[in-house]
Design a protein around this motif. Structure first.
Motif: not given
Lengths: 218, 242, 204
Positions: B67-73, B91-94
């Motif tokens: 999910n974190a990667w999806v959020m970054m996307l 995105a950087r923070a995630a």
């Protein structure tokens, strides 16, 4: 466009161009593997296709940072950007030149190195076919990585870190084609997947590379 | 009122400052309740014994890693399309948070796999995919660090995130093709028939809620830090000392 | 067609360096930029050349008409003088490199590798590239660096002929080229006040 291709090929072939380094590296990796795993021919036969793929991949990686770095240093990248060539065309030509000077020699050298690894006779054809289909993808993906890191000091290590995960699908399907070919198994599906990846990245990734390069020249 | 108003850094800080303690508190509460409930008040599995209880860390961490990667996307897309600075910073923070969740999933997976499969590591498609995901996180973070100009870094990492997402999906299918694997199927799904028994299911839900809240709290906190650092620099520059 | 810059603002690394700059450059005209080091001349030229977008203002008449020469000459040391020049000629769709070689007195050097040239000779080769681009607007960044007096005169002659044939030139330079007809634009009054970089401004 062809002028750019000829210039890059000519530069690679002249002294200091680094042509042949990748090939020598490929040879050394292949020779080192038996030292690492032992000289049993049965084992080498079994891992041969995979070793050739890993060797080709690393040899390809070795020369990626030269794709844009030299043109960046002497200012020709700025001049090319103001020339009447689309950036997408420039990155595609750069990838093609990289493949012709690095990928193609690797494909041609692979059967010779296959002898060292005691590749079964059925394997030669498929090692060559899988590398011929897969190495263009390696060059195009590598060009994207090189465009991302152009102008960075110590970009080489970062380039490897960025590009290697992107190489995973190509490596898996490519090595699978070579392995199945060597063992005489059905290989249609990995072959189609490998071809799909190659054609997909050749068609699409230059747009990303060009966007990245424009940002980096800004 | 439009949601884009929260893309204003000052407003973002003001709002998150107010809700951050609640989210952090919620995360702590959910994790405490979920983990204690899961570890001490559920029966041992008849096949896996007490080992099964690492599930309460493993599954939520693995879910949040993806999910974190999806959020970054999503955040990267927002940056590319609308150029909201908060989005790029989020995105950087995630990324490091996502990378830690991936690592937790991998390590707890190893601890779970050892007694179950008799090995710490197996080149199973799921494990391999997570290892590849971890490499993607590393590359993404390294690119952020390497570039000095923040806008350039945001542009380049956004494109890397987009391209990387495509290749991560490709890798997932490649890896599935390459090795069929030992890992059990998805433990949880909305389709209740396939789920684990209710006794395990409720504490697991609480744990997942805890991990989601923890992720949100950490991302808010890290984004705030990034915003404040940039704000400090901007203020110094305005006074001619930058 | 004129090159028109209106109320232009440019930034280096996100920090605004020049703002409120306007000029018109018509056929046959030359504009010389003056200003101390770091005042933003190079950034302005890169913006005009289209390598970076302007912060504000508008720029017209530059699309596909610019020949840009920067500090670096973009020469390949392993290619000969003629090969270097022929490459750029092909890229820009021109064919004849002889006039360019002759104008910069490079004929005797044409088979030498660019890597073996002196700094001044390299510079002459870099400037000869402008002639094979067949583009009307020359954007030149310190073109006379490492040129001797004779070469500077040679270069000034080439620029004058370019102007006479309907081209124009935007030149950042410290020395007097002897181009009496050129207008001079001092960028110092247009320097932007020191302030936050653009990418940080959103955080104030």
């Amino acid at each position: 466009m062809t002028a750019l291709l000829w210039r890059d090929l000519r530069l690679a072939l002249r002294a200091g161009g680094g042509f042949g380094l990748g090939l020598a590296f490929f040879l050394i990796v292949t020779v080192l593997v038996p030292f690492g795993v032992g000289p049993e021919t049965a084992l080498l036969t079994r891992i041969g296709p995979g070793v050739l793929w890993i060797g080709a991949l690393l040899a390809c990686l070795l020369s990626l940072d030269r794709i844009f770095a030299l043109d960046w240093e002497d200012g020709s990248l700025d001049l090319l950007a103001t020339a009447p060539l689309p950036m997408e065309g420039i990155v595609s030509i750069k990838a093609l030149a990289h493949w012709l000077t690095t990928g193609l020699p690797l494909v041609l050298a692979a059967p010779v190195l296959g002898v060292l690894l005691n590749l079964p006779p059925a394997g030669y054809l498929w090692v060559v076919v899988s590398l011929a289909l897969g190495t263009p993808a390696l060059s195009v993906i590598g060009t994207f990585g090189a465009a991302l890191t152009v102008g960075l000091k110590r970009g080489g290590l970062l380039l490897s870190l960025l590009v290697l995960p992107l190489y995973v699908p190509t490596l898996i399907f490519g090595a699978e084609v070579a392995r199945r070919g060597a063992e005489g198994l059905a290989l249609q599906s990995p072959l189609l997947m490998l071809a799909g990846i190659s054609f997909g990245v050749i068609a699409l990734l230059p747009f990303a590379s060009a966007a990245v390069l424009r940002i980096n020249l800004r | 009122m439009s949601i884009w108003e929260y893309a204003n850094p000052v407003k973002f800080i003001r709002v998150t400052d107010r809700i951050l303690p609640w989210i952090a508190g919620g995360a702590a509460l959910c994790l405490a309740v979920g983990l204690v409930w899961g570890f001490f008040f559920t029966p041992d599995d008849y096949r896996q014994g007490a080992t099964v209880k690492i599930f309460y860390l493993h599954v939520p961490a693995a879910m949040m890693a993806i999910n974190a990667w999806v959020m970054m996307l999503v955040a990267s897309l927002i940056w590319i399309v609308r150029r909201h600075h908060v989005s790029a910073l989020a995105a950087r923070a995630a990324a490091p948070v996502g990378a830690m969740f991936t690592l937790i999933a991998l390590i707890t997976g190893a601890f779970w796999g050892q007694p179950m499969w008799g090995t710490w590591w197996e080149w199973d498609p799921r494990l391999t995919s997570f290892l590849i995901l971890f490499l993607f996180y590393l590359g993404y973070m390294a690119l952020w660090q390497a570039i000095e100009n923040d806008d350039t870094a945001a542009d380049l990492t956004s494109i890397l995130c987009l391209v990387g997402s495509v290749f991560a999906l490709l890798s997932r299918y490649a890896v599935l093709f390459w090795n069929q694997g030992l890992h059990q199927g998805a433990s949880l799904s909305l389709d209740a028939e396939e789920n684990v028994a209710d006794v395990y299911w409720y504490p697991a839900l609480v744990c997942i809620a805890g991990f989601v809240l923890l992720f949100v709290a950490l991302v808010f906190l890290r984004t705030q830090t990034e915003i404040r650092a940039r704000r400090t620099r901007a203020l110094l520059a305005r006074e001619g000392r930058g | 067609m004129d090159v028109i810059a209106q109320d232009l603002a440019v930034a280096r690394g996100g920090v605004p360096v020049l703002e409120g700059l306007s000029f018109v450059l018509g056929p046959g005209q030359a504009l010389v930029l003056r200003g101390p080091n770091g005042s933003g001349k190079t950034t302005l030229l890169r913006t005009v050349a289209g390598l970076q977008p302007p912060l504000a203002g508008s720029l017209s008449g530059t699309e596909d008409r610019i020949a840009y020469a920067a500090h670096a000459d973009g020469l390949k040391s392993m290619l000969s003088v003629a090969e270097n020049l022929r490459f750029w000629a092909q890229v820009f769709g021109a064919s004849d490199i002889k006039p360019a070689l002759a104008a910069f007195d490079l004929d005797p050097l044409q088979d030498r590798l660019a890597g073996s040239l002196s700094a001044g000779q390299k510079r002459r080769l870099g400037l000869a590239r402008l002639m094979v681009t067949a583009r009307p607007v020359w954007v030149l960044d310190e073109p006379t660096v490492s040129l001797d007096a004779a070469s500077v005169a040679l270069f000034a002659g080439v620029v004058r002929r370019h102007l006479a044939s309907g081209g124009c030139a935007l030149i950042a330079t410290h020395i007097d080229l002897g181009l009496t007809e050129a207008r001079i634009l001092d960028v110092t009054p247009y320097r932007a006040a020191p302030r936050a970089a653009l990418q940080d401004e959103a955080f104030l």
